[in-house]
Design a protein around this motif. Structure first.
Motif, PDB file in Angstrom:
ATOM      1  N   THR A 179       7.800   9.187  11.573  1.00  0.00           N
ATOM      2  CA  THR A 179       7.416   9.282  12.985  1.00  0.00           C
ATOM      3  C   THR A 179       7.036   7.958  13.622  1.00  0.00           C
ATOM      4  O   THR A 179       7.009   7.864  14.854  1.00  0.00           O
ATOM      5  CB  THR A 179       6.225  10.254  13.140  1.00  0.00           C
ATOM      6  N   HIS A 180       6.777   6.928  12.831  1.00  0.00           N
ATOM      7  CA  HIS A 180       6.302   5.673  13.408  1.00  0.00           C
ATOM      8  C   HIS A 180       7.421   4.957  14.164  1.00  0.00           C
ATOM      9  O   HIS A 180       8.552   4.837  13.665  1.00  0.00           O
ATOM     10  CB  HIS A 180       5.766   4.745  12.325  1.00  0.00           C
ATOM     11  N   THR A 181       7.123   4.501  15.347  1.00  0.00           N
ATOM     12  CA  THR A 181       8.061   3.699  16.130  1.00  0.00           C
ATOM     13  C   THR A 181       7.949   2.241  15.687  1.00  0.00           C
ATOM     14  O   THR A 181       6.852   1.678  15.701  1.00  0.00           O
ATOM     15  CB  THR A 181       7.754   3.799  17.631  1.00  0.00           C
ATOM     16  N   GLU A 187       5.551  -4.617  15.900  1.00  0.00           N
ATOM     17  CA  GLU A 187       5.179  -5.850  15.217  1.00  0.00           C
ATOM     18  C   GLU A 187       4.200  -5.629  14.074  1.00  0.00           C
ATOM     19  O   GLU A 187       3.932  -6.546  13.301  1.00  0.00           O
ATOM     20  CB  GLU A 187       4.556  -6.829  16.225  1.00  0.00           C
ATOM     21  N   THR A 188       3.643  -4.419  13.950  1.00  0.00           N
ATOM     22  CA  THR A 188       2.725  -4.122  12.850  1.00  0.00           C
ATOM     23  C   THR A 188       3.410  -3.440  11.685  1.00  0.00           C
ATOM     24  O   THR A 188       2.979  -3.567  10.542  1.00  0.00           O
ATOM     25  CB  THR A 188       1.571  -3.231  13.323  1.00  0.00           C
ATOM     26  N   PHE A 189       4.490  -2.688  11.979  1.00  0.00           N
ATOM     27  CA  PHE A 189       5.198  -2.013  10.895  1.00  0.00           C
ATOM     28  C   PHE A 189       6.623  -1.696  11.307  1.00  0.00           C
ATOM     29  O   PHE A 189       6.875  -1.124  12.363  1.00  0.00           O
ATOM     30  CB  PHE A 189       4.508  -0.705  10.498  1.00  0.00           C
ATOM     31  N   ARG A 190       7.554  -2.086  10.446  1.00  0.00           N
ATOM     32  CA  ARG A 190       8.958  -1.722  10.578  1.00  0.00           C
ATOM     33  C   ARG A 190       9.574  -1.726   9.187  1.00  0.00           C
ATOM     34  O   ARG A 190       9.068  -2.391   8.277  1.00  0.00           O
ATOM     35  CB  ARG A 190       9.702  -2.684  11.510  1.00  0.00           C
ATOM     36  N   LEU A 191      10.641  -0.968   9.015  1.00  0.00           N
ATOM     37  CA  LEU A 191      11.315  -0.903   7.723  1.00  0.00           C
ATOM     38  C   LEU A 191      12.230  -2.107   7.511  1.00  0.00           C
ATOM     39  O   LEU A 191      12.505  -2.873   8.433  1.00  0.00           O
ATOM     40  CB  LEU A 191      12.129   0.389   7.623  1.00  0.00           C
ATOM     41  N   ALA A 192      12.708  -2.240   6.288  1.00  0.00           N
ATOM     42  CA  ALA A 192      13.652  -3.299   5.941  1.00  0.00           C
ATOM     43  C   ALA A 192      14.912  -3.196   6.792  1.00  0.00           C
ATOM     44  O   ALA A 192      15.228  -2.142   7.347  1.00  0.00           O
ATOM     45  CB  ALA A 192      14.013  -3.212   4.462  1.00  0.00           C
ATOM     46  N   ARG A 248       0.841  -1.193   0.000  1.00  0.00           N
ATOM     47  CA  ARG A 248       0.000   0.000   0.000  1.00  0.00           C
ATOM     48  C   ARG A 248       0.878   1.245   0.000  1.00  0.00           C
ATOM     49  O   ARG A 248       2.089   1.170   0.171  1.00  0.00           O
ATOM     50  CB  ARG A 248      -0.947   0.008   1.193  1.00  0.00           C
ATOM     51  N   TRP A 249       0.218   2.378  -0.206  1.00  0.00           N
ATOM     52  CA  TRP A 249       0.895   3.657  -0.144  1.00  0.00           C
ATOM     53  C   TRP A 249       1.096   4.066   1.312  1.00  0.00           C
ATOM     54  O   TRP A 249       0.212   3.911   2.137  1.00  0.00           O
ATOM     55  CB  TRP A 249       0.066   4.739  -0.843  1.00  0.00           C
ATOM     56  N   PHE A 250       2.291   4.601   1.594  1.00  0.00           N
ATOM     57  CA  PHE A 250       2.602   5.112   2.929  1.00  0.00           C
ATOM     58  C   PHE A 250       3.023   6.569   2.827  1.00  0.00           C
ATOM     59  O   PHE A 250       3.789   6.944   1.927  1.00  0.00           O
ATOM     60  CB  PHE A 250       3.745   4.305   3.574  1.00  0.00           C
ATOM     61  N   ASP A 251       2.514   7.391   3.750  1.00  0.00           N
ATOM     62  CA  ASP A 251       2.885   8.801   3.788  1.00  0.00           C
ATOM     63  C   ASP A 251       4.291   8.968   4.362  1.00  0.00           C
ATOM     64  O   ASP A 251       4.701   8.249   5.274  1.00  0.00           O
ATOM     65  CB  ASP A 251       1.901   9.598   4.646  1.00  0.00           C
TER      66      ASP A 251
END
Length: 301
Positions: free
Chosen positions: A274-276, A279-284, A265-268
Protein backbone atom coordinates in the motif's frame (compact mmCIF):
# COMPACT_ATOMS: atom_id res chain seq x y z
CA UNK A 1 6.36 -17.85 -9.31
CA UNK A 2 5.92 -17.02 -13.01
CA UNK A 3 7.97 -18.54 -15.80
CA UNK A 4 8.72 -15.31 -17.64
CA UNK A 5 12.43 -14.47 -17.93
CA UNK A 6 13.92 -11.58 -16.02
CA UNK A 7 14.93 -8.45 -17.90
CA UNK A 8 18.35 -8.87 -19.60
CA UNK A 9 17.78 -12.63 -19.89
CA UNK A 10 16.68 -14.70 -22.91
CA UNK A 11 18.34 -12.67 -25.68
CA UNK A 12 16.57 -13.57 -28.96
CA UNK A 13 19.70 -14.87 -30.65
CA UNK A 14 21.30 -18.17 -31.60
CA UNK A 15 24.79 -17.84 -30.12
CA UNK A 16 26.07 -20.24 -32.81
CA UNK A 17 29.05 -21.18 -30.65
CA UNK A 18 30.35 -23.71 -33.19
CA UNK A 19 30.92 -20.87 -35.66
CA UNK A 20 33.35 -19.13 -33.30
CA UNK A 21 36.22 -21.46 -34.19
CA UNK A 22 35.77 -20.94 -37.95
CA UNK A 23 37.93 -17.89 -38.69
CA UNK A 24 37.13 -17.92 -42.41
CA UNK A 25 33.39 -17.94 -41.74
CA UNK A 26 33.71 -15.13 -39.16
CA UNK A 27 35.65 -12.98 -41.63
CA UNK A 28 33.10 -13.55 -44.37
CA UNK A 29 30.25 -12.86 -41.98
CA UNK A 30 31.82 -9.59 -40.81
CA UNK A 31 32.25 -8.40 -44.41
CA UNK A 32 28.79 -9.53 -45.56
CA UNK A 33 26.47 -6.59 -46.39
CA UNK A 34 23.59 -8.25 -44.51
CA UNK A 35 25.50 -8.57 -41.22
CA UNK A 36 24.59 -6.21 -38.41
CA UNK A 37 26.47 -4.57 -35.53
CA UNK A 38 25.27 -3.42 -32.11
CA UNK A 39 27.93 -0.84 -31.14
CA UNK A 40 29.04 -0.02 -27.59
CA UNK A 41 30.77 3.19 -26.55
CA UNK A 42 32.20 3.54 -23.04
CA UNK A 43 29.78 0.81 -21.82
CA UNK A 44 26.79 2.63 -23.34
CA UNK A 45 24.40 1.02 -25.84
CA UNK A 46 23.36 2.49 -29.18
CA UNK A 47 19.63 3.25 -29.20
CA UNK A 48 17.10 5.36 -31.07
CA UNK A 49 13.54 6.48 -30.55
CA UNK A 50 11.84 8.53 -27.83
CA UNK A 51 13.37 8.74 -24.36
CA UNK A 52 10.52 6.73 -22.83
CA UNK A 53 10.57 3.98 -25.48
CA UNK A 54 14.12 3.50 -26.80
CA UNK A 55 14.97 0.73 -29.28
CA UNK A 56 18.28 -0.98 -29.93
CA UNK A 57 19.93 -0.03 -33.23
CA UNK A 58 21.76 -2.61 -35.34
CA UNK A 59 23.88 -1.13 -38.13
CA UNK A 60 25.79 -2.38 -41.16
CA UNK A 61 29.45 -3.10 -40.37
CA UNK A 62 30.80 -0.76 -43.07
CA UNK A 63 32.59 2.21 -41.56
CA UNK A 64 32.94 0.71 -38.07
CA UNK A 65 36.69 0.20 -37.78
CA UNK A 66 37.02 -1.92 -34.66
CA UNK A 67 37.69 -5.53 -33.66
CA UNK A 68 34.38 -7.39 -34.07
CA UNK A 69 32.92 -9.61 -31.36
CA UNK A 70 30.55 -12.23 -32.69
CA UNK A 71 27.26 -12.40 -30.78
CA UNK A 72 25.41 -14.97 -32.90
CA UNK A 73 22.68 -15.29 -35.50
CA UNK A 74 19.30 -13.58 -35.56
CA UNK A 75 17.03 -15.23 -38.13
CA UNK A 76 20.20 -16.35 -39.88
CA UNK A 77 21.78 -12.88 -39.91
CA UNK A 78 25.23 -12.61 -38.27
CA UNK A 79 25.22 -10.08 -35.44
CA UNK A 80 28.36 -8.54 -33.94
CA UNK A 81 29.25 -5.92 -31.40
CA UNK A 82 32.23 -3.53 -31.43
CA UNK A 83 33.82 -1.37 -28.78
CA UNK A 84 34.07 2.23 -30.00
CA UNK A 85 35.31 3.61 -26.69
CA UNK A 86 38.55 4.82 -28.27
CA UNK A 87 36.56 7.27 -30.42
CA UNK A 88 36.44 10.66 -28.73
CA UNK A 89 33.22 11.76 -30.42
CA UNK A 90 31.15 8.88 -31.79
CA UNK A 91 28.69 11.33 -33.34
CA UNK A 92 31.46 12.26 -35.77
CA UNK A 93 31.48 8.77 -37.28
CA UNK A 94 29.51 8.78 -40.56
CA UNK A 95 28.37 5.20 -39.90
CA UNK A 96 26.61 6.35 -36.71
CA UNK A 97 25.58 9.91 -37.43
CA UNK A 98 21.83 10.34 -37.49
CA UNK A 99 21.05 6.75 -36.57
CA UNK A 100 20.83 6.99 -32.80
CA UNK A 101 22.60 7.88 -29.57
CA UNK A 102 24.56 6.12 -26.84
CA UNK A 103 22.71 5.66 -23.55
CA UNK A 104 23.40 3.87 -20.26
CA UNK A 105 21.62 0.51 -20.33
CA UNK A 106 20.72 0.93 -16.67
CA UNK A 107 18.51 3.81 -17.80
CA UNK A 108 17.18 2.47 -21.09
CA UNK A 109 16.94 -1.24 -20.23
CA UNK A 110 13.68 -1.06 -18.26
CA UNK A 111 12.08 0.94 -21.10
CA UNK A 112 13.13 -1.28 -24.02
CA UNK A 113 11.50 -4.42 -25.43
CA UNK A 114 12.86 -7.20 -23.23
CA UNK A 115 14.61 -9.06 -26.06
CA UNK A 116 16.44 -5.92 -27.15
CA UNK A 117 17.51 -5.13 -23.59
CA UNK A 118 18.87 -8.66 -23.30
CA UNK A 119 20.83 -8.31 -26.54
CA UNK A 120 22.32 -5.01 -25.35
CA UNK A 121 23.27 -6.65 -22.05
CA UNK A 122 25.01 -9.49 -23.88
CA UNK A 123 26.95 -7.04 -26.05
CA UNK A 124 27.87 -4.85 -23.09
CA UNK A 125 29.16 -7.83 -21.12
CA UNK A 126 31.32 -9.10 -23.97
CA UNK A 127 32.83 -5.68 -24.65
CA UNK A 128 33.55 -5.13 -20.95
CA UNK A 129 35.34 -8.47 -20.59
CA UNK A 130 37.48 -8.04 -23.71
CA UNK A 131 38.49 -4.51 -22.73
CA UNK A 132 39.70 -5.68 -19.32
CA UNK A 133 41.54 -8.81 -20.35
CA UNK A 134 44.05 -7.43 -22.83
CA UNK A 135 46.91 -9.12 -20.97
CA UNK A 136 47.42 -12.65 -19.76
CA UNK A 137 46.68 -13.06 -16.07
CA UNK A 138 49.28 -15.84 -15.83
CA UNK A 139 52.42 -14.32 -17.40
CA UNK A 140 51.42 -10.75 -18.25
CA UNK A 141 51.96 -11.02 -22.01
CA UNK A 142 49.47 -9.42 -24.42
CA UNK A 143 46.35 -11.51 -24.97
CA UNK A 144 44.92 -11.64 -28.48
CA UNK A 145 41.25 -11.98 -29.29
CA UNK A 146 40.18 -15.38 -30.63
CA UNK A 147 37.02 -17.36 -31.39
CA UNK A 148 35.01 -14.30 -32.32
CA UNK A 149 35.93 -12.44 -29.14
CA UNK A 150 34.89 -15.25 -26.79
CA UNK A 151 38.49 -16.22 -25.96
CA UNK A 152 41.59 -14.19 -25.12
CA UNK A 153 44.71 -16.14 -26.06
CA UNK A 154 48.09 -15.42 -24.46
CA UNK A 155 50.59 -14.55 -27.20
CA UNK A 156 53.54 -15.95 -25.24
CA UNK A 157 54.09 -19.40 -26.84
CA UNK A 158 55.55 -20.73 -23.59
CA UNK A 159 52.29 -19.85 -21.83
CA UNK A 160 49.52 -19.84 -24.47
CA UNK A 161 46.82 -19.76 -21.79
CA UNK A 162 43.24 -19.51 -23.00
CA UNK A 163 41.12 -17.05 -21.03
CA UNK A 164 37.33 -17.20 -21.19
CA UNK A 165 34.67 -14.58 -20.40
CA UNK A 166 34.10 -14.22 -16.70
CA UNK A 167 30.75 -13.96 -14.99
CA UNK A 168 30.66 -13.49 -11.21
CA UNK A 169 27.88 -15.50 -9.51
CA UNK A 170 26.04 -13.61 -6.80
CA UNK A 171 23.13 -14.69 -4.62
CA UNK A 172 20.23 -12.34 -3.96
CA UNK A 173 17.61 -13.38 -1.43
CA UNK A 174 14.37 -12.30 0.13
CA UNK A 175 14.37 -13.31 3.78
CA UNK A 176 10.91 -13.73 5.34
CA UNK A 177 9.61 -14.89 8.71
CA UNK A 178 7.31 -17.57 7.36
CA UNK A 179 4.43 -15.16 7.73
CA UNK A 180 3.83 -11.58 6.61
CA UNK A 181 7.20 -9.95 7.21
CA UNK A 182 10.31 -9.67 5.04
CA UNK A 183 13.72 -8.09 5.59
CA UNK A 184 14.69 -5.16 3.38
CA UNK A 185 17.79 -3.04 3.74
CA UNK A 186 19.59 -0.17 2.10
CA UNK A 187 23.16 0.73 1.33
CA UNK A 188 24.46 4.28 1.53
CA UNK A 189 25.02 4.36 -2.25
CA UNK A 190 21.33 3.66 -2.97
CA UNK A 191 19.09 6.48 -4.25
CA UNK A 192 17.07 8.21 -1.51
CA UNK A 193 14.51 5.91 0.04
CA UNK A 194 15.41 2.82 -1.98
CA UNK A 195 15.29 -0.49 -0.10
CA UNK A 196 16.14 -3.90 -1.47
CA UNK A 197 16.67 -7.52 -0.54
CA UNK A 198 20.02 -8.87 0.62
CA UNK A 199 22.77 -9.99 -1.74
CA UNK A 200 26.37 -11.12 -1.87
CA UNK A 201 29.00 -12.92 -3.94
CA UNK A 202 29.78 -16.62 -3.98
CA UNK A 203 33.15 -17.55 -2.47
CA UNK A 204 35.39 -20.51 -3.42
CA UNK A 205 34.29 -23.78 -1.85
CA UNK A 206 30.71 -22.65 -1.20
CA UNK A 207 27.43 -23.95 -2.52
CA UNK A 208 24.81 -21.37 -3.40
CA UNK A 209 22.86 -22.34 -0.29
CA UNK A 210 25.98 -21.87 1.84
CA UNK A 211 26.41 -18.40 0.36
CA UNK A 212 22.81 -17.43 1.07
CA UNK A 213 23.11 -18.45 4.72
CA UNK A 214 26.51 -16.78 5.19
CA UNK A 215 25.57 -13.50 3.51
CA UNK A 216 22.32 -13.17 5.45
CA UNK A 217 24.15 -13.73 8.73
CA UNK A 218 26.96 -11.33 7.80
CA UNK A 219 24.62 -8.55 6.69
CA UNK A 220 21.80 -8.71 9.24
CA UNK A 221 22.80 -11.32 11.85
CA UNK A 222 19.92 -13.72 11.06
CA UNK A 223 20.04 -17.48 10.65
CA UNK A 224 17.90 -18.98 7.89
CA UNK A 225 16.52 -22.27 6.61
CA UNK A 226 14.19 -23.42 3.83
CA UNK A 227 16.41 -21.82 1.16
CA UNK A 228 14.63 -22.01 -2.20
CA UNK A 229 15.82 -21.04 -5.66
CA UNK A 230 13.48 -18.75 -7.63
CA UNK A 231 15.06 -17.43 -10.84
CA UNK A 232 18.22 -15.85 -12.21
CA UNK A 233 19.19 -12.68 -14.04
CA UNK A 234 22.23 -11.59 -16.04
CA UNK A 235 23.37 -8.30 -14.52
CA UNK A 236 26.07 -6.81 -16.78
CA UNK A 237 26.92 -3.92 -14.42
CA UNK A 238 29.60 -4.96 -14.97
CA UNK A 239 29.63 -8.79 -15.06
CA UNK A 240 27.41 -10.63 -12.59
CA UNK A 241 24.80 -13.37 -12.68
CA UNK A 242 22.22 -12.83 -9.96
CA UNK A 243 20.79 -16.08 -8.55
CA UNK A 244 17.54 -15.38 -6.73
CA UNK A 245 16.37 -17.19 -3.59
CA UNK A 246 13.92 -16.94 -0.74
CA UNK A 247 14.87 -18.06 2.77
CA UNK A 248 12.94 -18.37 6.03
CA UNK A 249 14.48 -16.80 9.10
CA UNK A 250 14.96 -18.87 12.27
CA UNK A 251 16.09 -15.85 14.30
CA UNK A 252 14.53 -12.42 14.17
CA UNK A 253 16.69 -9.75 15.85
CA UNK A 254 18.40 -7.79 13.07
CA UNK A 255 22.00 -6.69 13.62
CA UNK A 256 23.71 -4.54 10.97
CA UNK A 257 26.78 -3.84 13.09
CA UNK A 258 29.23 -4.92 10.39
CA UNK A 259 28.58 -1.74 8.36
CA UNK A 260 27.69 -3.62 5.14
CA UNK A 261 24.27 -1.97 5.26
CA UNK A 262 23.20 1.51 6.25
CA UNK A 263 19.99 0.07 7.72
CA UNK A 264 17.74 -2.99 7.60
CA UNK A 265 14.46 -3.96 9.22
CA UNK A 266 11.38 -6.11 8.93
CA UNK A 267 8.60 -4.80 6.69
CA UNK A 268 4.98 -5.95 6.72
CA UNK A 269 3.48 -7.25 3.50
CA UNK A 270 0.54 -4.84 3.76
CA UNK A 271 2.90 -1.88 4.04
CA UNK A 272 4.77 -2.95 0.91
CA UNK A 273 1.50 -3.34 -0.96
CA UNK A 274 0.00 0.00 0.00
CA UNK A 275 2.90 2.42 0.43
CA UNK A 276 3.26 5.07 -2.26
CA UNK A 277 6.95 5.34 -3.27
CA UNK A 278 8.61 8.48 -1.92
CA UNK A 279 11.95 9.79 -0.64
CA UNK A 280 11.61 7.76 2.58
CA UNK A 281 10.80 4.38 1.05
CA UNK A 282 10.74 2.84 -2.40
CA UNK A 283 11.49 -0.62 -3.76
CA UNK A 284 14.49 -1.65 -5.85
CA UNK A 285 14.55 -0.62 -9.51
CA UNK A 286 11.88 -2.37 -11.60
CA UNK A 287 14.32 -4.10 -13.98
CA UNK A 288 16.06 -5.91 -11.13
CA UNK A 289 15.51 -9.43 -9.86
CA UNK A 290 15.31 -7.86 -6.40
CA UNK A 291 12.10 -6.13 -7.44
CA UNK A 292 10.73 -9.39 -8.83
CA UNK A 293 11.53 -11.33 -5.63
CA UNK A 294 9.68 -8.74 -3.56
CA UNK A 295 6.67 -8.62 -5.89
CA UNK A 296 6.37 -12.41 -6.02
CA UNK A 297 6.49 -12.65 -2.23
CA UNK A 298 3.88 -9.90 -1.89
CA UNK A 299 1.57 -11.77 -4.28
CA UNK A 300 1.88 -15.06 -2.41
CA UNK A 301 0.43 -13.93 0.90
Amino acid sequence: MTNRPNIYAAAPIDRASLRRKDEDWLTEAWLAPASRVLPIWQTKSFVAGPEDAPRAVLLPAEGLDAVPIFLGLMDGTPVFTVDLSMVEDPDALPALRGHGRFEDLRVTGPLMPEGEAALCAYARGMVWWNARHRFCGVCGSPAATAEGGHVRLCTNPDCATHHFPRTDPAVIMLVHDGGDRAVLGRQSRFPPGMHSVLAGFLEPGESLEDTVAREVFEEVGLTVTDIRYRSSQPWPFPSSLMLGFTARATSFDIDTGNDELESARWFDRDFLRTHTPDETFRLARPDSIAHRLIREWMAEG
